[in-house]
Design a protein around this motif. Sequence first.
Motif, PDB file in Angstrom:
ATOM      1  N   SER A 205      52.890 -18.069 -14.170  1.00 34.42           N
ATOM      2  CA  SER A 205      51.754 -17.163 -14.390  1.00 34.42           C
ATOM      3  C   SER A 205      52.197 -15.709 -14.384  1.00 34.42           C
ATOM      4  O   SER A 205      51.760 -14.905 -15.214  1.00 34.42           O
ATOM      5  CB  SER A 205      50.678 -17.382 -13.321  1.00 34.42           C
ATOM      6  N   THR A 206      53.068 -15.356 -13.452  1.00 36.68           N
ATOM      7  CA  THR A 206      53.556 -13.979 -13.358  1.00 36.68           C
ATOM      8  C   THR A 206      54.292 -13.573 -14.622  1.00 36.68           C
ATOM      9  O   THR A 206      54.057 -12.498 -15.188  1.00 36.68           O
ATOM     10  CB  THR A 206      54.485 -13.816 -12.126  1.00 36.68           C
TER      11      THR A 206
ATOM     12  N   GLU B 103      52.787 -20.130  -9.855  1.00 38.86           N
ATOM     13  CA  GLU B 103      52.782 -18.697  -9.555  1.00 38.86           C
ATOM     14  C   GLU B 103      53.833 -17.955 -10.381  1.00 38.86           C
ATOM     15  O   GLU B 103      53.566 -16.899 -10.959  1.00 38.86           O
ATOM     16  CB  GLU B 103      53.051 -18.451  -8.063  1.00 38.86           C
TER      17      GLU B 103
ATOM     18  N   GLY C 190      47.473 -18.001 -11.441  1.00 36.55           N
ATOM     19  CA  GLY C 190      48.558 -17.664 -10.519  1.00 36.55           C
ATOM     20  C   GLY C 190      48.068 -17.295  -9.134  1.00 36.55           C
ATOM     21  O   GLY C 190      48.676 -17.682  -8.124  1.00 36.55           O
ATOM     22  N   LEU C 191      46.953 -16.578  -9.073  1.00 35.42           N
ATOM     23  CA  LEU C 191      46.392 -16.181  -7.783  1.00 35.42           C
ATOM     24  C   LEU C 191      45.766 -17.359  -7.034  1.00 35.42           C
ATOM     25  O   LEU C 191      45.743 -17.388  -5.806  1.00 35.42           O
ATOM     26  CB  LEU C 191      45.357 -15.067  -7.974  1.00 35.42           C
ATOM     27  N   THR C 192      45.266 -18.336  -7.779  1.00 36.23           N
ATOM     28  CA  THR C 192      44.609 -19.495  -7.180  1.00 36.23           C
ATOM     29  C   THR C 192      45.609 -20.540  -6.667  1.00 36.23           C
ATOM     30  O   THR C 192      45.350 -21.224  -5.668  1.00 36.23           O
ATOM     31  CB  THR C 192      43.673 -20.166  -8.221  1.00 36.23           C
ATOM     32  N   ALA C 193      46.749 -20.652  -7.325  1.00 38.74           N
ATOM     33  CA  ALA C 193      47.712 -21.725  -7.059  1.00 38.74           C
ATOM     34  C   ALA C 193      48.084 -21.932  -5.586  1.00 38.74           C
ATOM     35  O   ALA C 193      48.138 -23.083  -5.129  1.00 38.74           O
ATOM     36  CB  ALA C 193      48.974 -21.510  -7.895  1.00 38.74           C
ATOM     37  N   PRO C 194      48.322 -20.872  -4.809  1.00 37.03           N
ATOM     38  CA  PRO C 194      48.726 -21.119  -3.415  1.00 37.03           C
ATOM     39  C   PRO C 194      47.634 -21.728  -2.532  1.00 37.03           C
ATOM     40  O   PRO C 194      47.924 -22.222  -1.446  1.00 37.03           O
ATOM     41  CB  PRO C 194      49.099 -19.724  -2.891  1.00 37.03           C
TER      42      PRO C 194
ATOM     43  N   ALA D 244      57.129 -23.003  -6.409  1.00 37.90           N
ATOM     44  CA  ALA D 244      56.050 -22.078  -6.786  1.00 37.90           C
ATOM     45  C   ALA D 244      56.022 -21.912  -8.303  1.00 37.90           C
ATOM     46  O   ALA D 244      55.983 -20.807  -8.832  1.00 37.90           O
ATOM     47  CB  ALA D 244      56.258 -20.733  -6.104  1.00 37.90           C
TER      48      ALA D 244
END
Length: 196
Positions: free
Chosen positions: A175-176, A172, A48-52, A169
């Motif tokens: 994942s959250t 993200e 999730g942190l990597t996706a953006p 998104a």
Amino acid sequence: MIDAIRISPTTQTSSQTTLTLEQERTLFKQNRFIAMPLAGTIVWAMLGLTAPFVSEFVMTWLLYIGTGAIFYLGAGLSYITGERFFAKDKVTTSFDRLFFVGLIMSLMVFGIALPVAAIDHTTVPLSLGILAGLMWMPLSWAIQHWVGYFHTIARTISIVAVWYLFPEARVEAISTVIVIIYIISLYALERRYRKL
């Protein structure tokens, strides 16, 4: 009689070859069961942190690699949590085998996920997020606790909902949701373990 077999899950005795199924369940329930959810929490948080910051192509590969790595990370963490998945002196019960059958069953869903992903790569976080949560159902039955039912049902419904609600998104959002459900499940599992 069941209290008489209350032994450490990592201590094997010759009398265990004659345990009843209910006695095996009692031994199985003594496990902590947090290594795999810890691994899942770590991997999905990283995804999730990597996706953006990466392309959709790279993210698709990271999803496959990351979810595939959960088992191996969980196996490593099991030595920190005291669960020791592959210790030579670990007692293996019918319920351990059921858990691994559930794991394999979940992995078989890749047979659906891969062809669908070839048509629409945006389904990858949806498919992987749901299939990796399926193995919680037999776990819940085996340990006679609600956590696995909650995990699978809440995870599936939430993943489908955010997949539609956040089309820009999806990784993200999914994942959250997964990380939040893992945290709740870890808390419930640890409380269950401490009450044993």
